[in-house]
Motif scaffolding. Structure first.
Motif, short mmCIF file in Angstrom:
data_model
loop_
_atom_site.label_atom_id
_atom_site.label_comp_id
_atom_site.label_asym_id
_atom_site.label_seq_id
_atom_site.Cartn_x
_atom_site.Cartn_y
_atom_site.Cartn_z
N SER A 1 -19.17 -6.13 9.53
CA SER A 1 -17.83 -5.61 9.84
C SER A 1 -16.72 -6.36 9.12
O SER A 1 -15.55 -5.97 9.18
CB SER A 1 -17.56 -5.68 11.34
N CYS A 2 -17.06 -7.45 8.46
CA CYS A 2 -16.04 -8.26 7.78
C CYS A 2 -15.52 -7.50 6.56
O CYS A 2 -16.30 -7.08 5.70
CB CYS A 2 -16.63 -9.61 7.38
N ILE A 3 -14.21 -7.29 6.50
CA ILE A 3 -13.62 -6.51 5.40
C ILE A 3 -13.08 -7.43 4.29
O ILE A 3 -12.35 -6.98 3.41
CB ILE A 3 -12.50 -5.57 5.94
N GLU A 4 -13.45 -8.68 4.34
CA GLU A 4 -13.12 -9.67 3.30
C GLU A 4 -11.61 -9.70 2.99
O GLU A 4 -11.20 -9.44 1.86
CB GLU A 4 -13.95 -9.42 2.04
N CYS A 5 -10.83 -9.97 3.98
CA CYS A 5 -9.37 -10.04 3.81
C CYS A 5 -9.01 -11.12 2.78
O CYS A 5 -9.74 -12.10 2.63
CB CYS A 5 -8.70 -10.44 5.13
N GLU A 6 -7.90 -10.90 2.11
CA GLU A 6 -7.49 -11.86 1.08
C GLU A 6 -7.33 -13.27 1.68
O GLU A 6 -7.79 -14.24 1.14
CB GLU A 6 -6.18 -11.39 0.47
N GLU A 7 -6.64 -13.31 2.81
CA GLU A 7 -6.49 -14.59 3.53
C GLU A 7 -7.14 -14.39 4.90
O GLU A 7 -6.68 -13.52 5.65
CB GLU A 7 -5.03 -14.93 3.74
N CYS A 8 -8.15 -15.15 5.22
CA CYS A 8 -8.84 -14.96 6.51
C CYS A 8 -8.17 -15.82 7.58
O CYS A 8 -8.27 -17.05 7.55
CB CYS A 8 -10.31 -15.33 6.37
N PRO A 9 -7.50 -15.19 8.56
CA PRO A 9 -6.84 -15.99 9.60
C PRO A 9 -7.84 -16.75 10.47
O PRO A 9 -7.49 -17.78 11.05
CB PRO A 9 -6.06 -14.96 10.43
N VAL A 10 -9.06 -16.25 10.54
CA VAL A 10 -10.06 -16.96 11.37
C VAL A 10 -10.40 -18.29 10.70
O VAL A 10 -10.41 -19.34 11.35
CB VAL A 10 -11.34 -16.10 11.57
N ALA A 11 -10.62 -18.23 9.37
CA ALA A 11 -10.98 -19.47 8.66
C ALA A 11 -9.85 -20.50 8.76
O ALA A 11 -10.10 -21.69 8.90
CB ALA A 11 -11.29 -19.16 7.21
N ALA B 1 -15.32 -23.70 12.41
CA ALA B 1 -16.71 -23.22 12.46
C ALA B 1 -16.96 -22.05 11.52
O ALA B 1 -18.11 -21.72 11.24
CB ALA B 1 -17.05 -22.81 13.89
N PHE B 2 -15.86 -21.39 11.04
CA PHE B 2 -16.08 -20.17 10.26
C PHE B 2 -15.87 -20.40 8.78
O PHE B 2 -14.82 -20.90 8.35
CB PHE B 2 -15.14 -19.05 10.76
N ASP B 3 -16.87 -20.02 7.99
CA ASP B 3 -16.78 -20.10 6.54
C ASP B 3 -16.60 -18.67 6.03
O ASP B 3 -17.55 -17.87 6.04
CB ASP B 3 -18.09 -20.73 6.00
N LEU C 1 -7.84 -12.74 16.36
CA LEU C 1 -7.31 -13.06 15.02
C LEU C 1 -7.92 -12.18 13.92
O LEU C 1 -7.26 -11.85 12.94
CB LEU C 1 -7.61 -14.52 14.67
N CYS C 2 -9.17 -11.81 14.07
CA CYS C 2 -9.89 -11.12 13.00
C CYS C 2 -9.33 -9.72 12.74
O CYS C 2 -9.19 -8.94 13.67
CB CYS C 2 -11.37 -11.04 13.36
N GLU C 3 -9.04 -9.44 11.48
CA GLU C 3 -8.44 -8.14 11.15
C GLU C 3 -9.47 -7.03 11.05
O GLU C 3 -9.13 -5.86 11.08
CB GLU C 3 -7.63 -8.29 9.86
N GLY C 4 -10.74 -7.38 10.92
CA GLY C 4 -11.78 -6.35 10.80
C GLY C 4 -12.58 -6.15 12.08
O GLY C 4 -13.58 -5.45 12.07
N GLU C 5 -12.17 -6.79 13.16
CA GLU C 5 -12.88 -6.73 14.45
C GLU C 5 -14.35 -7.12 14.29
O GLU C 5 -15.25 -6.51 14.88
CB GLU C 5 -12.74 -5.34 15.08
N ALA C 6 -14.58 -8.13 13.47
CA ALA C 6 -15.96 -8.57 13.22
C ALA C 6 -16.46 -9.52 14.32
O ALA C 6 -17.65 -9.77 14.41
CB ALA C 6 -16.04 -9.25 11.86
N PHE C 7 -15.53 -10.03 15.14
CA PHE C 7 -15.92 -10.93 16.24
C PHE C 7 -15.80 -10.18 17.56
O PHE C 7 -14.83 -9.43 17.76
CB PHE C 7 -15.02 -12.17 16.28
N SER C 8 -16.74 -10.39 18.45
CA SER C 8 -16.64 -9.71 19.74
C SER C 8 -17.00 -10.63 20.90
O SER C 8 -17.84 -11.52 20.76
CB SER C 8 -17.54 -8.47 19.77
S1 SF4 Z 1 -10.20 -11.82 9.29
FE1 SF4 Z 1 -12.18 -11.02 9.93
S2 SF4 Z 1 -12.51 -9.31 8.59
FE2 SF4 Z 1 -10.94 -10.54 7.62
S3 SF4 Z 1 -12.05 -11.96 6.29
FE3 SF4 Z 1 -11.79 -13.00 8.22
S4 SF4 Z 1 -13.69 -12.54 9.33
FE4 SF4 Z 1 -13.56 -11.06 7.67
#
Ligand code: SF4
Ligand code: SF4
Length: 419
Positions: free
Chosen positions: A321-331, A338-340, A360-367
């Motif tokens: 589900s990760c949409i590979e955002c330019e800047e990942c707010p989770v990272a 913990a997130f790479d 925080l995740c923009e792609g709703e990859a975390f639940s």
């Molecule tokens: S915010 Fe979520 S969807 Fe976007 S890069 Fe990070 S993990 Fe992937």
């Protein structure tokens, strides 16, 4: 007639392999499912807590130079985290005794909690020493070379933690949020492991006292007293353990929007001595109150229970589900790094199941079902948990197994607290 047992009797039953030991989670689940279970059926309940506990410091003593190479140290840092030198001056011995505070930090991303975890993981640590005669000594060390390393707490394992909301429009930085705390009443963050918490299981300290044996971050340690600002309504504990026996997955650094903090863990056995202890260990999340404070002035704005906030203990990541955002707010905001984002991977040892990534995740990859709290008609989503119930549950199970295997004896306190 009122039912009673002594700690000595329980310790004997443990020794003979006859004791029934349950984790607090097992017991609460039995009670919840309506199972018939009474005082006679259980000897010991293992409780635990894991979360951000600022009142933690380390006392370290180690060699940094040859004997007589310098007179005394005036400044010491480990991985850039400043330490307090002394109290023993160790004149001309080439040794430093230091105290490092958990919330002390090198920068906004690295503090005492990160350092303690690195030590316990046996990583190489950079040491910088300034001496009273103006010399600079740079060296490295590991926990194996640090002869004395104790982790101490000034106030851990609270009975009643709190939840926080921002009751005002303006966003603020806080040790209770990972990004600016949004208001008014937009999000809620909280601490405490509810029905697993040691002092929720023994709130009157019928069994816990000075000398009670505990597990601190997986190592055997002891309660040494009441913690600072401990009171009958809001007790907490002071404890100590040897860092050499600790496991890195049970402590670490936790970045907040107001700087780095430390998370740490305790597991405490509760021997079932009498019916009052039994009634308390059976308390469920739904009976345990969680006061909600305004993060600005720390004044109460409402109340909920742990049943509203502990619905789902683990956070899951779906890499597809990760949409590979330019800047990942989770990272950038994950409090334990913990997130790479590049590897799309969560380091399970570092992840403290805080849930920040879910919002925080923009792609709703975390639940994870983090829960919603209703206050004065407003539904407020939980956005951060500063305690890790999954790890606490794991630690309570580890303590149970140690007791059953004969590797952990139930100790009699040498002094009681005034509650
Ligand atoms: S915010 Fe979520 S969807 Fe976007 S890069 Fe990070 S993990 Fe992937
Ligand atoms: S739950 Fe998410 S934000 Fe929290 S530590 Fe784990 S990966 Fe990081």
């Amino acid at each position: 007639m009122r039912k009673r047992r002594t700690i000595a009797e329980i310790a004997k039953r443990v020794e003979r392999g006859e004791a029934v030991v349950m984790t607090a989670e097992e017991l609460c689940n039995s009670v919840r499912s309506g199972e018939e279970i009474g005082f006679e059926d259980v000897d010991v309940v293992t409780s635990a807590t894991c979360g951000v506990m600022s009142g933690t410091f380390a006392v370290l003593s180690f060699q940094v130079a040859e004997r007589d190479e310098f007179e005394r140290a005036s400044k010491v840092s480990l991985n850039g985290v400043p330490a307090f030198v002394g109290p023993c001056p160790n004149e001309r011995l080439g040794i430093v005794d230091v105290i490092v505070y958990g919330p002390s930090h090198r920068d906004k991303n690295y503090g005492g909690g990160h350092l303690f975890r690195a030590l316990v993981a046996h990583e190489e640590i950079e040491v910088a020493v300034e001496t009273v005669d103006g010399r600079e000594i740079k060296t490295t060390t590991t926990l194996d070379e640090i002869t004395f390393a104790r982790l101490c707490s000034t106030r851990n394992a609270f009975k009643n933690y709190f939840a926080f909301v921002n009751a005002h429009e303006n966003e603020v930085t806080s040790i209770f949020s990972v990004s600016k705390f949004k208001g008014p009443f937009k999000e809620l963050t909280f601490s405490g492991c509810g029905e697993l918490n040691p002092l929720e299981k023994d709130p009157l300290m019928d069994t816990i006292g000075v000398g009670t044996k505990i597990l601190m971050n997986g190592a055997e340690g002891f309660v040494i007293g009441e913690g600072t600002r401990s009171s009958a309504e809001k007790p907490n504990l002071m404890g100590i353990a040897d860092m050499h026996g600790m496991q890195p997955e049970y402590l670490g650094g936790f970045r907040t929007s107001a700087g780095p903090e430390i998370w740490t863990s305790w597991a405490v056995p509760i021997p079932i001595l009498n019916e009052r202890v039994w009634e308390n260990v059976k308390k469920l999340d739904e009976e345990i109150k969680l006061g909600v404070l305004d993060v600005h002035n720390r004044l109460p704005v409402g109340e909920t229970t742990y049943a509203d906030v502990w619905r789902d203990f683990s956070v899951r990541f779906d890499r597809s589900s990760c949409i590979e955002c330019e800047e990942c707010p989770v990272a950038s905001l994950c409090p334990s790094d913990a997130f790479d984002a590049r590897a799309k991977d969560v380091n399970a040892d570092l992840c403290c199941n805080c849930g920040a990534c879910v919002h925080l995740c923009e792609g709703e990859a975390f639940s994870c079902n983090l829960g919603v709290v209703t206050l004065a008609g407003r539904e407020i989503p939980v956005t951060l948990r500063q305690s890790d119930r999954r790890r606490a549950s794991e630690l309570a199970a580890i303590l149970k197994q140690k007791i059953l295997d004969g590797g952990f004896t139930i100790s009699e306190p040498v002094a009681r607290f005034n509650v």
